[in-house]
Design a protein around this motif. Structure first.
Motif, mmCIF file in Angstrom:
data_model
loop_
_atom_site.group_PDB
_atom_site.id
_atom_site.type_symbol
_atom_site.label_atom_id
_atom_site.label_comp_id
_atom_site.label_asym_id
_atom_site.label_seq_id
_atom_site.Cartn_x
_atom_site.Cartn_y
_atom_site.Cartn_z
ATOM 1 N N SER A 187 0.453 -1.255 -0.379
ATOM 2 C CA SER A 187 0.450 -0.383 0.127
ATOM 3 C C SER A 187 0.758 1.397 -0.003
ATOM 4 O O SER A 187 0.476 2.010 -0.401
ATOM 5 N N GLY A 188 2.141 1.070 0.535
ATOM 6 C CA GLY A 188 2.539 2.368 0.132
ATOM 7 C C GLY A 188 3.340 2.704 1.909
ATOM 8 O O GLY A 188 4.170 3.528 2.658
ATOM 9 N N ASP A 189 2.079 2.673 2.916
ATOM 10 C CA ASP A 189 2.195 3.453 4.453
ATOM 11 C C ASP A 189 2.845 1.891 5.124
ATOM 12 O O ASP A 189 2.435 1.046 5.562
ATOM 13 N N PRO A 190 3.802 2.617 5.352
ATOM 14 C CA PRO A 190 4.332 1.628 6.307
ATOM 15 C C PRO A 190 3.696 0.913 8.405
ATOM 16 O O PRO A 190 4.399 0.477 9.119
ATOM 17 N N THR A 191 2.646 1.589 8.384
ATOM 18 C CA THR A 191 2.778 1.252 9.117
ATOM 19 C C THR A 191 2.057 0.978 9.748
ATOM 20 O O THR A 191 1.393 -0.510 8.803
ATOM 21 N N PRO A 192 2.718 -0.049 11.119
ATOM 22 C CA PRO A 192 2.064 -1.428 11.714
ATOM 23 C C PRO A 192 0.821 -1.572 11.807
ATOM 24 O O PRO A 192 0.352 -0.790 12.788
#
Length: 234
Positions: A187-192
């Motif tokens: 998705s591109g978002d590295p938020t865990p």
């Protein structure tokens, strides 16, 4: 339509005549500094598309895939649908592999902690544009030297199954003293996610029972990364 004869009866030279030589010379002189992505891609395409103006082809491929990174990381089927021949696909994938091996050489058999930025650079190049989740493990010896880099799983666009027992088993086989987990978020978002956090803690606890340290878990996104250790997540 036949080409128009030149002054001496020869075929008229195409408008891009000499462009390849000039572009090669400029690249050699500058080592590519300041050259746009489409010109670098042109240089690569010269080897598989002879006697054609490849500038519009290079620009169109970059437009379709959104940049040179996504282009080089695209699946062969995607490249084929974009009009690439087998020779061009092989060249693009070989170019990516050569770049990854160059970066990997800065990581393997070196202390991961003191070479942390090189490790991040390698992980970004290897994973940030992957269309599906990929989970890999870096195995370290007791001096934190990277002794192995292995892809453990490939999943879907938003999930990769990870089994703590398999992580520990492989670490024991390699006689590793520590591990670093790395996976990407397409998705591109590295938020865990909560699942990412829960899995990381399960791996940490399973590894700890046999004396193996989990140094970090890094999630790679398209334009950044998140370190679990840096965020205090385990």
């Amino acid at each position: 339509m036949p080409e128009k004869p030149g002054a001496k009866g020869q075929a008229a030279k195409p408008h891009h005549h000499g462009h390849r030589e000039r572009l090669r010379e400029r690249f050699v002189q500058t080592a590519g500094t300041g050259m746009p992505d489409y010109e670098i891609l042109e240089l690569l395409l010269f080897g598989t598309i002879p006697r054609r103006d490849v500038k519009p082809i290079a620009k169109e491929l970059l437009r379709i895939f959104g940049g040179i990174g996504p282009l080089l990381s695209a699946e062969p089927e995607q490249l084929h649908r974009a009009g690439c021949t087998e020779a061009t696909i092989a060249m693009l994938k070989a170019t990516r592999e050569a770049g990854l091996r160059l970066l990997k050489g800065e990581v393997m058999q070196r202390n991961a902690i003191s070479s942390w930025q090189a490790l991040l650079d390698y992980c970004h190049a290897a994973m940030q544009h992957n269309p599906t989740e990929q989970f890999r493990i870096l195995f370290l010896d007791r001096k934190n030297v990277v002794i192995a880099d292995e892809e453990q799983q490939r999943g879907t666009v938003d999930h990769t199954p990870v089994y703590p027992r398999e992580v520990v088993r492989r670490a024991l086989e390699l006689q590793a003293s520590a591990v670093i987990l790395v996976h990407n978020h397409p998705s591109g978002d590295p938020t865990p996610s909560k699942a990412d956090i829960d899995m990381t803690r399960q791996v940490r606890d399973a590894a700890k029972t046999v004396g193996i340290t989990l140094h970090d878990h890094v999630i790679v996104g398209r334009h950044g990364h998140v370190s679990f250790k840096g965020q205090g997540l385990f």
